[in-house]
Design a protein around this motif. Structure first.
Motif, mmCIF file in Angstrom:
data_model
loop_
_atom_site.group_PDB
_atom_site.id
_atom_site.type_symbol
_atom_site.label_atom_id
_atom_site.label_comp_id
_atom_site.label_asym_id
_atom_site.label_seq_id
_atom_site.Cartn_x
_atom_site.Cartn_y
_atom_site.Cartn_z
ATOM 1 N N LYS A 89 40.607 58.362 32.034
ATOM 2 C CA LYS A 89 39.919 59.222 33.018
ATOM 3 C C LYS A 89 40.965 59.895 33.893
ATOM 4 C CE LYS A 89 35.810 56.528 34.298
ATOM 5 N NZ LYS A 89 35.150 55.800 35.347
ATOM 6 N N MET B 277 42.639 42.330 35.344
ATOM 7 C CA MET B 277 41.582 42.248 36.350
ATOM 8 C C MET B 277 41.705 43.319 37.407
ATOM 9 S SD MET B 277 40.590 38.271 37.011
ATOM 10 C CE MET B 277 41.523 38.290 38.468
ATOM 11 N N VAL B 278 42.967 43.605 37.794
ATOM 12 C CA VAL B 278 43.106 44.560 38.893
ATOM 13 C C VAL B 278 43.386 45.979 38.424
ATOM 14 C CG1 VAL B 278 43.874 42.791 40.482
ATOM 15 C CG2 VAL B 278 45.555 44.116 39.236
ATOM 16 N N SER B 279 43.563 46.148 37.143
ATOM 17 C CA SER B 279 43.893 47.492 36.686
ATOM 18 C C SER B 279 42.669 48.400 36.727
ATOM 19 C CB SER B 279 44.444 47.388 35.268
ATOM 20 O OG SER B 279 43.939 48.438 34.499
ATOM 21 N N PRO B 280 42.728 49.492 37.461
ATOM 22 C CA PRO B 280 41.538 50.322 37.658
ATOM 23 C C PRO B 280 41.387 51.452 36.672
ATOM 24 C CG PRO B 280 43.257 51.078 39.090
ATOM 25 C CD PRO B 280 43.870 50.012 38.235
ATOM 26 N N LEU C 138 45.667 38.655 35.120
ATOM 27 C CA LEU C 138 45.631 39.202 36.472
ATOM 28 C C LEU C 138 45.780 40.716 36.446
ATOM 29 C CD1 LEU C 138 47.735 36.660 38.556
ATOM 30 C CD2 LEU C 138 45.304 37.113 38.769
ATOM 31 N N LEU C 139 46.714 41.180 35.622
ATOM 32 C CA LEU C 139 46.953 42.617 35.509
ATOM 33 C C LEU C 139 45.696 43.338 35.047
ATOM 34 C CD1 LEU C 139 50.496 42.906 33.945
ATOM 35 C CD2 LEU C 139 49.627 44.266 35.826
#
Lengths: 427, 155, 276
Positions: free
Chosen positions: B57, B12-15, B9-10
């Protein structure tokens, strides 16, 4: 100025007078305007229709003006427009509505078919938010049929109906047309408002001739027409609480400003019911009573796991209004990109009746048919445009009381198939 | 098991983290710096066309891996995809550029028209003057990139 | 048990703290990302064609100062600088406008103009490079292209059909001339977005350093203009000159960039421009 109840009583009286002896298919729609029994009627929009209409949490294109105006502010690009043209064919069958003299049952089938543009919308950047304009046909049917039945039982002992001619010309259309504006309150929270002009225009024309076996006949012509204007605001919110998740909620209701209904009826009943050779009953009723529409709340959730996949689910709740029950409907959709230029969408939805289930031994009950549907579409994309072909199929079954005065119930089935072409263009 | 689900989950949502994405140097030279600051120490110099693996980035800078060295490169010097050659809007070669201003003007017009981007010269000319003659004079002045570079290095 | 709860709580906190994600998750596979648009070969060709029209319009207002030697000189500097920037596919052209106003313009596709008036106020090659680098920045960062959303037309027959059904209006010509008008407006009336101007100033400093010029080139020029009171002569298309000078100062401090007097090439500048 006729009140709704008065009009109903008048209809019942008319029914009793002329038609105790025979089936009255004529007045089936007296109590109902169009498909007043269901709320989901038409699934509009190029992408939304493929997703079963589960669009409240997506809404990031011009169809968002209709589903959730808050979503249009998340649309990509500066200017987008989409349009959908649909062809629909549907049938409603009342099983064994009539009984032949041989004892067999005969079905009564109502068919509707039409081709119409069911959605057009355009959205564009304006100031800090996005402005949109759209047009949707949210409910529409067109029935144009002639039917002849032979040797039908009647309720007069010793007399049967040699020939029953029933010609029907019914139509009803509901249009929503108007502007929308949406604004971001935060990076991941937006709100939007659509103000639709609601316009509804319909008519029911029935021409009915019975030739009885005793040489008498009954002839009636019935013309019911209605027209209403109103406003339908839709207030929406969209929230992206986490990455890849979107939640949407909308509130809307149609408020009528003006409504006109006119009923014109001509009757030349059978001789044994007191009609002399030159006796014709003629009645006209007019009413400006405004129909009440329910408050509608929709709630949606969408999950975007990747650029190739999207899941969406919606719940919509229509409040109780007049003698219609509250209705909860659900829809779900999935969008899958086979490649960056080809996407497949599939969905399912419910369209439950807003009438109560029929009880045995009771008369004058409106029909209750629960409908379930599925959708499928495929879209081809180029850099600035998209072209979609899709289909919506729904099936419903339930019960109806074709002759309101008797407690007899018939099985009723609805089948509806829509095929549509939609196009989207960004410029 | 629960831990694994949490990790997934982490992720998947980590941008912030972009795994394995590559960018290519577009400018002649791209200095790889120790810190995301223009004046900081240069730890390596990448050349046009070199591939850099993105590690991180931030605003205006990428932290990249270049030949076993990690450092920061200015975002505007790199792009996804290798550097392209000069884009010309004429179908003909550059030699034709010498042959008469009028002919070249019409070639541009034809090329533009062929791409559906027609400059409505006749219409615009009534409102204000479009000076393509001067523009074509300017375009005739040829300065090769290599010569320009040498000029910059002279002292 | 305690560990699981800890992980759950930190997961929730992490998720909530991650509000810095981009709404980009809505983007579908058919839509180009921010990084991908404007960059196809067709888009670049569209940019160049557009830039020529805009340049022709600028030249309609201020004709070229047709001195071949000086023009070649600024092209040598400009094209040299451009090598160190990030758009190798663009053929840059540098021209001098025959007017005494103090200004410089850039049109998409690589067309850059500096006025004779501006050249008169410049004292060395690093300053000239600074001004040219600022204009190159507008092109590299695609400020006008993004502002007017300039993209190649989509010519597949399906698009034509789709646009027919979807009711998109406006011929390509009308759209094109509207774009040119808009870009002209940005250059001569409205001005670039303030943030774009500051960004181009910063780019200029970085480019000067990369190409071996004195990074103080631009700020020195701006300071002199400000002291001479020549600011009014600049058409109102830039943010205040004082703000720009301060912005540049701050940028150079934060990035630890220092001046380099050896790299001004003053002599060559005087020689080429005939200045005394």
């Amino acid at each position: 100025m006729i009140k709704k109840q008065e009009r109903r009583d008048f209809m019942k009286k008319l029914a009793r007078n002329s038609f105790i002896l025979i089936v009255i298919l004529l007045f089936l729609c007296t109590y109902s305007y169009a498909d007043e029994y269901h709320y989901v009627n038409s699934i509009v929009g190029e992408r939304a229709a493929g997703l079963g209409g589960a669009y409240t949490a997506v809404s990031d294109d011009p169809s968002g003006c209709y589903y959730n105006p808050a979503g249009i502010v998340f649309a990509p690009g500066r200017r987008l427009s989409i349009s959908v043209n649909a062809y629909n064919v549907s049938t409603k069958t009342y099983k064994d509505a009539l009984h032949k003299t041989t004892g067999e049952g005969e079905d009564w089938v109502l068919k509707s078919s039409q081709l119409l543009p069911n959605f057009f919308g355009v959205i564009q950047q304006l100031g800090p938010g996005k402005i949109g304009f759209s047009y949707a046909v949210t409910d529409s049917y067109l029935r144009d049929q002639e039917q002849v039945f032979y040797n039908i039982r009647s309720r007069i002992p010793g007399v049967f109906i040699e020939r029953y001619v029933l010609n029907i010309d019914d139509e009803d259309k509901v249009y929503n047309l108007g502007p929308s504006y949406a604004l971001k309150l935060r990076d991941n929270l937006s709100t939007g408002l659509t103000l639709y002009l609601h316009y509804r225009d319909g008519k029911i024309i029935r021409n009915h001739l019975l030739n009885l076996s005793n040489g008498e006949f009954d002839w009636e012509n019935y013309y019911l027409s209605w027209r209403e204007y109103g406003l339908r605001p839709i207030l929406g919110f969209m929230w992206e609480p986490f990455e890849k998740i979107s939640l949407g909620i909308t509130f809307s209701r149609t408020f009528l400003l003006d409504s006109k209904t006119r009923i014109q009826q001509t009757v030349r009943g059978p001789a044994s019911y007191g009609y002399g050779v030159n006796d014709v009953d003629f009645r006209v009723l007019e009413s400006s009573e405004k129909h009440k529409y329910p408050y509608i709340t929709t709630f949606g959730i969408a999950y975007f796991p990747s650029r190739f996949l999207l899941f969406s689910a919606d719940l919509s709740y229509n409040t109780r209004v007049e003698d219609r029950k509250a209705v909860l409907n659900g829809a779900m959709g999935i969008e899958y990109y086979l490649s960056p230029s080809l996407a497949l969408r599939a969905g399912g939805f419910t369209d439950m009746a807003n009438t109560p289930r029929l009880k045995s031994g009771v008369t004058n009950q409106p029909e209750h048919i629960d409908i379930y549907g599925g959708t499928l579409s495929i879209t081809y994309f180029t850099k600035n445009s998209s072209l979609t072909i899709g289909t919506v199929y729904s099936y419903g079954s339930g019960k109806a009381q074709v002759i309101p005065e008797t407690p007899a119930q018939q099985d009723a089935r609805i089948n509806s198939l829509t095929v549509y072409i939609g196009a989207g263009y960004s410029y | 098991m629960f831990l694994r689900i949490c990790m997934i989950l982490l992720l998947m949502v980590s941008p912030v983290y972009v795994y394995g994405a590559e960018v290519y140097v577009q400018s002649l030279k791209a200095p790889i710096l120790a810190e995301p600051k223009m004046g900081s120490k240069e730890v390596a110099t990448a050349r046009r066309g070199d591939a850099l693996e993105i590690l991180e980035k931030t605003q205006g800078w990428y932290r990249v891996k270049y030949k076993d060295v990690a450092g920061w490169v200015w975002k505007l010097l790199v792009d996804t995809g290798p550097p392209k050659g000069k884009v010309s809007i004429l179908e003909e070669t550059d030699q034709k550029l010498e042959e008469g201003a009028r002919r070249r003007a019409s070639a541009y017009v034809t090329a533009a028209a062929a791409r559906g981007l027609m400059e409505e010269r006749s219409r615009l000319n009534t409102l204000y003057w479009l000076n393509f003659d001067d523009l074509e004079w300017l375009e005739k002045i040829k300065v090769e990139d290599e010569r320009a570079l040498r000029f910059l290095e002279e002292d | 048990m305690g560990l699981k709860r800890f992980i759950l709580i930190s997961l929730i906190l992490f998720l909530f703290a991650n509000i810095t994600y981009s709404s980009d998750f809505r983007r579908r596979a058919s839509q180009a990302s921010e990084e991908e648009i404007y960059k196809t070969e067709d888009d670049i060709k569209a940019e160049v064609i557009f830039g020529r029209s805009l340049s022709a319009r600028i030249l309609g207002r201020y004709p070229l100062y047709k001195d071949k030697d000086i023009t070649e000189y600024i092209n040598l500097i400009g094209k040299g600088l451009a090598q160190y920037a990030g758009r190798p596919e663009i053929e840059f052209h540098f021209g001098i406008l025959d007017t005494d106003t103090i200004n410089a313009f850039s049109a998409p596709g690589g067309y850059i103009f500096i006025t004779k008036g501006c050249l008169k106020e410049i004292e060395d090659e690093a300053e000239l490079a600074g001004v040219l680098a600022h204009e190159i920045a507008h092109i590299v960062e695609r400020h006008i292209v993004k502002e007017i959303n300039l993209r190649a037309p989509d010519e597949s027959p399906l698009t034509g059909f789709a646009s027919l059904i979807a009711g998109a209006t406006g011929t390509a010509e009308a759209v094109f001339t509207t774009f040119v008008d808009k870009a002209y407006e940005i250059l001569f009336e409205r001005g670039y977005k303030i943030e774009d101007e500051f960004s181009s100033d910063r780019f200029s400093v970085s480019l000067l350093k990369l190409s071996g010029y004195d990074p103080y080139g631009l700020i020195r020029f701006l300071k002199r203009l400000n002291e001479k009171g020549k600011v009014k002569e600049i058409k109102g298309t830039h943010p205040g000159i004082v703000e720009r000078i301060q912005g540049l100062k701050r940028f150079m401090e934060e990035n630890q960039i220092s001046g380099d007097d050896k790299k001004t090439r003053k002599e060559r500048f005087y020689e080429k421009t005939g200045k005394k």
